[in-house]
Structure formats: C-alpha cells, structure tokens
Design a protein around this motif. Structure first.
Motif, mmCIF file in Angstrom:
data_model
loop_
_atom_site.group_PDB
_atom_site.id
_atom_site.type_symbol
_atom_site.label_atom_id
_atom_site.label_comp_id
_atom_site.label_asym_id
_atom_site.label_seq_id
_atom_site.Cartn_x
_atom_site.Cartn_y
_atom_site.Cartn_z
ATOM 1 N N UNK A 1 13.742 -20.790 41.982
ATOM 2 C CA UNK A 1 14.569 -21.800 41.303
ATOM 3 C C UNK A 1 15.893 -21.227 40.785
ATOM 4 N N UNK A 2 16.118 -19.948 41.018
ATOM 5 C CA UNK A 2 17.359 -19.328 40.561
ATOM 6 C C UNK A 2 18.583 -20.010 41.175
ATOM 7 N N UNK A 3 19.593 -20.210 40.324
ATOM 8 C CA UNK A 3 20.877 -20.744 40.774
ATOM 9 C C UNK A 3 21.984 -19.698 40.641
ATOM 10 N N UNK A 4 21.830 -18.821 39.638
ATOM 11 C CA UNK A 4 22.831 -17.774 39.384
ATOM 12 C C UNK A 4 22.117 -16.446 39.205
ATOM 13 N N UNK A 5 22.557 -15.432 39.942
ATOM 14 C CA UNK A 5 21.983 -14.090 39.848
ATOM 15 C C UNK A 5 23.104 -13.084 39.622
ATOM 16 N N UNK A 6 23.008 -12.346 38.532
ATOM 17 C CA UNK A 6 24.029 -11.342 38.177
ATOM 18 C C UNK A 6 25.432 -11.943 38.149
ATOM 19 N N UNK A 7 25.517 -13.175 37.638
ATOM 20 C CA UNK A 7 26.820 -13.806 37.442
ATOM 21 C C UNK A 7 27.382 -14.540 38.645
ATOM 22 N N UNK A 8 26.690 -14.485 39.788
ATOM 23 C CA UNK A 8 27.192 -15.136 40.997
ATOM 24 C C UNK A 8 26.211 -16.207 41.474
ATOM 25 N N UNK A 9 26.755 -17.345 41.888
ATOM 26 C CA UNK A 9 25.919 -18.412 42.414
ATOM 27 C C UNK A 9 25.205 -17.980 43.678
ATOM 28 N N UNK B 1 8.733 -20.248 35.912
ATOM 29 C CA UNK B 1 8.975 -21.266 36.926
ATOM 30 C C UNK B 1 10.241 -22.079 36.690
ATOM 31 N N UNK B 2 10.828 -22.010 35.505
ATOM 32 C CA UNK B 2 12.056 -22.761 35.208
ATOM 33 C C UNK B 2 13.303 -21.881 35.178
ATOM 34 N N UNK B 3 13.145 -20.621 35.581
ATOM 35 C CA UNK B 3 14.254 -19.670 35.495
ATOM 36 C C UNK B 3 15.366 -20.037 36.477
ATOM 37 N N UNK B 4 16.584 -20.241 35.954
ATOM 38 C CA UNK B 4 17.728 -20.615 36.773
ATOM 39 C C UNK B 4 18.820 -19.560 36.782
#
Length: 271
Positions: free
Chosen positions: A177-185, A142-145
C-alpha cells in the motif's frame, strides 16, 4: 502552567527543559511541542487523555515509555533521540504518524507486537538497521502509505562483489500500500516489479539473517547498471502494455452489456 489549566496547545521547543512532569496540570492539552530540549525520560503525560499531537524530537530520550494512556495520539515525533528499541505503542490505536529517524534502532523485530496497524507514515531513516530482510516485519502495517528507510547500513554493500541495485521494489513487495518511499512517489513500473518479486520471483523467500544472499539476488533482478536497467525496463514495459491491452479488451467486451442495460432502462422509463 497551573494558571492556564484550559490550554489546548503548548510549545516549549528550543529550551533547556530536563523534566516534563509539570505539564500534567494542563489536562485539556491536545498539542504539545517539546522539541529540542534536554529531556531524558518521557513522563507526566498519563492524565493528558486528549493529546493528539506530540513532538519530542531532538532530545536525549533512550526509552519509549509512559504513553499507553495517550490513546488519542495521531502524530508522534521521537526523531533525533537515542532510542535503541521500539517498545510497545500498540495501545495507541489512532496513531497515524510515527517519526523515529535519527535514532540508533538496530532491529525491526518488535514492530508486529509493538506498533498499531493504524500507522500510515513511518520514518526510520538514519538508524542502525543492518539487515534488509527485516523489512518483512513491516508487512503487518497494512495501512502504511509513507516509509523512509534511507541511510541505514542495510542499504550499503561491498560493490566489489555485488552489482549496484535498487532496493525499492523489494520493500514495496512487503508493503503493497506504499505510495511514497524515501521521499519519492512509487511508479507504476516499481509496483509491477514488486508484484513480480512477490508472485513469480523470490521477494519473500529470504529469511531474517540472509541479508547478503538477498543483496546478491536483488543485484540480478533489480540492477542499476544502465545496460541491464534498460533491458529490465523494456521487459516491464512489455508486461505493462499487455496488462493495459487486456484491460482495454475487457472494457470493450463490457460495452455492449452496458448499452443493453441502458436501453432496457430507457425503455422501462418510456413505458
């Protein structure tokens, strides 16, 4: 090491170290870098209860083990090893960063039982995960960003039968809650599409094992075709504009109430 028992930071990276059991004499250690050696087994860390940062990347480790006593760990780098399975790291309740890219992991099924909810950064790039539906196992974090999942077999498919698509919204639909995925916002439109997949679409409909069915679905709702993408972007823009309009309306409606409260506050102050 025995001559320096009060060391707090040690770097022995880029050597030919095979065994790490001698490190246990440095009991005050909180940073340990053993990257790029020839270590096969994790050992000798049981007494290092102050350890917060551990780098074991670029070794020959096959099994994650003997870390249950290192409950203060915040950063753990096990990238570029030979790890096949995620084993129990749940006692590491302070762990925020876990780097597992460049291994041979083939399933995320152990994640709910084995990874602590404290994780904010997880790197799974360049492994052997074949089923995109296994992303569902990450919803417990649940805290994964920040997450990396690129260069796994699950993101490749036969273009003869399936239109090229963007899988990002599907992943966000499981990890809000993700903010960055595979290096991209993550953009506002991606968030909006993920919310649509979750609430109106079939973002969480496909079960583990239904990888191909999921790909077919995503190719229709998240296409990368320029023509289809333009059409989808237009739809999302309209929805986003409606959201902003309703938000602005709500703010305008609340302005008289706020003004009334302020006036009353000033009148009481004057008295």
């Amino acid at each position: 090491m025995e001559q320096h028992p009060y060391l707090e930071q040690v770097s022995l990276a880029n050597n030919h170290i095979v065994r790490m059991n001698g490190i246990s004499v440095v009991k005050k250690l909180n940073v340990l870098n053993l990257a790029n050696n020839s270590i096969v087994n994790i050992e000798g860390l049981e007494e290092l209860v102050y350890l917060t940062w551990l780098d074991l990347s670029g070794n020959s480790i096959k099994i994650i083990s003997h870390l249950q006593h290192n409950t203060q760990l915040r950063h753990l780098d096990l990238s570029d090893n030979n790890i096949e399975v995620i084993t129990d790291l749940s006692p590491l309740i302070c762990l925020q960063t876990l780097l597992l890219h460049g291994n041979i992991l083939n399933s995320l099924k152990p994640v709910p039982a084995c990874l602590p909810a404290s994780l904010a950064v997880l790197s799974l790039e360049s492994n052997e995960i074949h089923d995109l539906t296994e992303i569902s196992y990450l919803s417990c974090l649940e805290n994964l960003e920040q997450l990396s999942i690129a260069r796994n077999p699950c993101e490749s498919f036969d273009l003869t039968y399936i239109t090229l698509f963007d899988y990002r919204a599907y992943i966000i639909n499981w990890c809000f809650r993700l903010k960055i995925l595979d290096g991209y916002g993550i953009s506002q439109k991606e968030k909006l599409l993920a919310e649509w997949l979750y609430s109106q679409g079939e973002g969480r409909h496909y079960r583990v094992g239904e990888h191909y069915q999921l790909l077919q679905y995503l190719s229709t709702v998240c296409p990368l075709s320029e023509e289809l993408r333009t059409e989808e972007d237009a739809k999302l823009s309209r929805i986003l504009n409606k959201q902003r309009y309703h938000h602005d309306q709500l703010l305008r409606q609340n302005e008289p109430i706020k003004a009334h409260i302020l006036n009353r506050s000033h009148s009481h102050t004057g008295n």
